[in-house]
Scaffold this motif. Structure first.
Motif, PDB file in Angstrom:
ATOM      1  N   GLU A  68      -4.148  -5.804   3.052  1.00  0.00           N
ATOM      2  CA  GLU A  68      -3.764  -7.198   3.315  1.00  0.00           C
ATOM      3  C   GLU A  68      -4.951  -8.147   3.190  1.00  0.00           C
ATOM      4  O   GLU A  68      -4.832  -9.229   2.617  1.00  0.00           O
ATOM      5  N   ALA A 122      -3.196  -0.306   5.339  1.00  0.00           N
ATOM      6  CA  ALA A 122      -2.495  -1.582   5.183  1.00  0.00           C
ATOM      7  C   ALA A 122      -3.384  -2.773   5.544  1.00  0.00           C
ATOM      8  O   ALA A 122      -3.391  -3.778   4.831  1.00  0.00           O
ATOM      9  N   CYS A 145       0.847  -1.195   0.000  1.00  0.00           N
ATOM     10  CA  CYS A 145       0.000   0.000   0.000  1.00  0.00           C
ATOM     11  C   CYS A 145       0.881   1.242   0.000  1.00  0.00           C
ATOM     12  O   CYS A 145       1.817   1.336   0.788  1.00  0.00           O
TER      13      CYS A 145
END
Length: 167
Positions: free
Chosen positions: A82, A78, A44
């Motif tokens: 993920e 993030a 990211c």
């Protein structure tokens, strides 16, 4: 069988996890026949309107089978990146009709959420989607792996920023 496999791998990793406080390279745990391991990662960047997602697939002997990278549109933190990477990998592997898989990620928050954490944020909406997709597999483990075990997937996810085609 899946739980025993996971516990055996975890014990092997813990036995050699650190020497003098330093992380060691994570050991490969041989999988039962017919199983695959999918290492996933996301990258990211705050200056981009997408995240890079990747997965690397290996067979029960650790032999490389496939790899995939893609861009997922949208700005996200993030943890959302993920879990979106996990979602992309689940959908891709589902198309290949593999039913016994271990998905490894270096995002412990994602692993914990898939195994029972619930909330009302966008993150948990994506987690719920992943859990629904997992129901289409015969046996699936989503496990935490140190960054060293996920290095190839990590490098591939970062490589999406140098791709010329945004798809």
């Amino acid at each position: 069988m899946a739980i025993n496999l996971f516990q055996d791998c975890k014990r092997a990793q813990e036995d050699g996890a650190s020497v003098n406080g330093r992380d060691q390279v994570q050991n490969w745990c041989k999988l039962p026949p017919g199983w695959i391991k999918v290492n996933i990662d996301a990258s990211c960047r705050v200056d981009c309107d997408f995240i890079g997602a990747s997965c690397v697939v290996r067979d029960e002997n650790g032999n490389f089978l496939w790899a995939r990278i893609c861009r997922v549109r949208g700005r996200m933190q993030a943890r959302e990146g993920e879990v979106r990477s996990l979602r992309e990998a689940l959908l891709w592997i589902k198309q290949w009709r593999h039913t016994k898989c271990i998905f490894e990620t270096d995002a412990k928050l994602v692993v914990d959420a898939v195994h029972g954490g619930r909330g009302s944020s966008n993150f948990y909406t994506i987690v719920d989607d992943c859990v629904d997709i997992i129901k289409h597999f015969e046996e699936v483990l989503v496990v935490f792996a140190r960054r060293s075990a996920n290095k190839v997937a990590h490098l591939l996810a970062k490589a999406t920023y140098s791709m010329s085609d945004p798809t």
